[in-house]
Design a protein around this motif. Structure first.
Motif, mmCIF file in Angstrom:
data_model
loop_
_atom_site.group_PDB
_atom_site.id
_atom_site.type_symbol
_atom_site.label_atom_id
_atom_site.label_comp_id
_atom_site.label_asym_id
_atom_site.label_seq_id
_atom_site.Cartn_x
_atom_site.Cartn_y
_atom_site.Cartn_z
ATOM 1 N N GLY A 125 63.990 73.828 14.476
ATOM 2 C CA GLY A 125 64.384 72.491 14.028
ATOM 3 C C GLY A 125 63.227 71.515 14.086
ATOM 4 N N GLU A 126 62.494 71.523 15.175
ATOM 5 C CA GLU A 126 61.351 70.617 15.322
ATOM 6 C C GLU A 126 60.221 70.982 14.371
ATOM 7 O OE1 GLU A 126 59.377 67.400 16.147
ATOM 8 O OE2 GLU A 126 61.402 67.796 16.894
ATOM 9 N N ARG A 129 61.272 69.797 10.937
ATOM 10 C CA ARG A 129 61.236 68.321 10.914
ATOM 11 C C ARG A 129 59.795 67.806 10.794
ATOM 12 N NH1 ARG A 129 64.255 67.845 14.815
ATOM 13 N NH2 ARG A 129 66.179 67.507 13.687
ATOM 14 N N THR A 130 58.893 68.405 11.531
ATOM 15 C CA THR A 130 57.483 68.006 11.471
ATOM 16 C C THR A 130 56.920 68.205 10.068
ATOM 17 O OG1 THR A 130 57.172 68.513 13.811
ATOM 18 C CG2 THR A 130 55.187 68.438 12.439
ATOM 19 N N GLN A 133 58.260 65.646 7.528
ATOM 20 C CA GLN A 133 57.729 64.289 7.666
ATOM 21 C C GLN A 133 56.318 64.136 7.102
ATOM 22 O OE1 GLN A 133 58.317 63.708 11.856
ATOM 23 N NE2 GLN A 133 60.459 63.104 11.593
ATOM 24 N N MET A 147 65.128 74.351 5.404
ATOM 25 C CA MET A 147 66.417 73.761 5.793
ATOM 26 C C MET A 147 67.564 74.565 5.200
ATOM 27 S SD MET A 147 65.724 69.714 5.221
ATOM 28 C CE MET A 147 64.458 68.837 6.130
ATOM 29 N N TRP A 156 70.817 69.602 8.828
ATOM 30 C CA TRP A 156 69.973 69.265 7.676
ATOM 31 C C TRP A 156 70.716 68.693 6.474
ATOM 32 C CZ3 TRP A 156 65.604 68.921 9.707
ATOM 33 C CH2 TRP A 156 65.129 69.850 10.633
ATOM 34 N N SER A 159 69.515 65.244 5.157
ATOM 35 C CA SER A 159 68.155 65.310 4.606
ATOM 36 C C SER A 159 68.157 65.963 3.228
ATOM 37 C CB SER A 159 67.238 66.104 5.540
ATOM 38 O OG SER A 159 67.109 65.447 6.784
#
Length: 191
Positions: A125-126, A129-130, A133, A147, A156, A159
Motif C-alpha cells: 500500500g505504501e 501510494r508513493t 504521488q 491499484m 484504492w 483514487s
C-alpha cells in the motif's frame, strides 16, 4: 518469423509456439528475445523464472528487461494463487523489489511496480501510494495499474475514481482497467 508467430497467437489463442520461443530467449537480436517473452506469456513453468530474472536484470536492451519484468509480475499472481512453489514465489518477489528500488530505466522499474501490485505484502500500500504521488505520469499510470491488481477496492477505490477524470490518457486508461479489475460499480456512471 517471431513477429508473425506473435500475430498468429494473438489471432488464435489455441496456437502455441513455446518451443520456438524458448530457443529465441537466447537470440542475439534484442527484438527476438522480446518477442520470445511475449510468445511465452501464458506459460508459467517455474524453470523459466531464473531465465526471466536474468533477462529482467542483465539484458542489454531496455525493452527486453521491461518485457521480462512484466512477465515476472504475472508470476507474482501465480504465487498468490499458490500455482507456483513458495521458493519461486519469493525469488520473483525479491527480484522485482530489487528492480523497483534499483537504478534501471523507469520503464523497467514501473513494470516491477505493476507486477508487485498482485502482491499481498503489507508494505505494498505504501509503495503504491508513493509511486502514485510522483509527478511523472508513467509512475502514476503504473501505480493505478497496481491499484487495480491489488484487489483492494476499499483502499484504492477513490483514487481510481479520481483518475477516471484524468487528462492524461495513459493514466485514465489504467484507471478504466483498474475500475474493472476492482469490480467498482460506482465507476459505471463516470465510465
Amino acid at each position: 518469423l517471431l513477429e508473425d508467430l506473435e500475430e498468429a497467437i494473438t489471432n488464435d489463442t489455441l496456437m502455441s509456439f513455446e518451443d520456438v520461443a524458448k530457443v529465441a530467449l537466447h537470440d542475439a537480436e534484442a527484438r527476438a528475445r522480446e518477442l520470445a517473452i511475449l510468445l511465452l506469456w501464458e506459460n508459467f513453468e517455474e524453470k523459466l523464472i531464473p531465465i526471466l530474472i536474468q533477462a529482467a536484470t542483465k539484458d542489454a536492451d531496455t525493452r527486453v528487461r521491461a518485457q521480462a519484468t512484466s512477465k515476472l509480475g504475472f508470476y507474482v499472481l501465480q504465487g498468490e494463487l499458490d500455482e507456483i512453489s513458495e521458493r519461486y514465489y519469493r525469488m520473483v518477489n525479491d527480484a522485482l523489489f530489487v528492480i523497483l528500488n534499483g537504478t534501471d530505466d523507469d520503464t523497467v522499474r514501473c513494470a516491477a511496480l505493476e507486477g508487485l501490485g498482485f502482491s499481498s505484502r503489507d508494505d505494498m500500500g505504501e509503495i503504491i501510494r508513493t509511486a502514485f504521488q510522483k509527478k511523472d505520469l508513467r509512475w502514476k499510470a503504473s501505480a493505478v495499474m497496481a491499484m487495480g491488481r491489488s484487489a483492494h477496492t476499499d483502499l484504492w477505490g477513490q483514487s481510481v475514481l479520481g483518475m477516471l477524470k484524468s487528462e492524461a490518457y495513459d493514466v485514465q486508461m489504467e484507471a478504466v482497467r483498474a475500475a474493472g479489475e476492482l469490480g467498482m460499480k460506482e465507476a459505471r456512471e463516470p465510465l
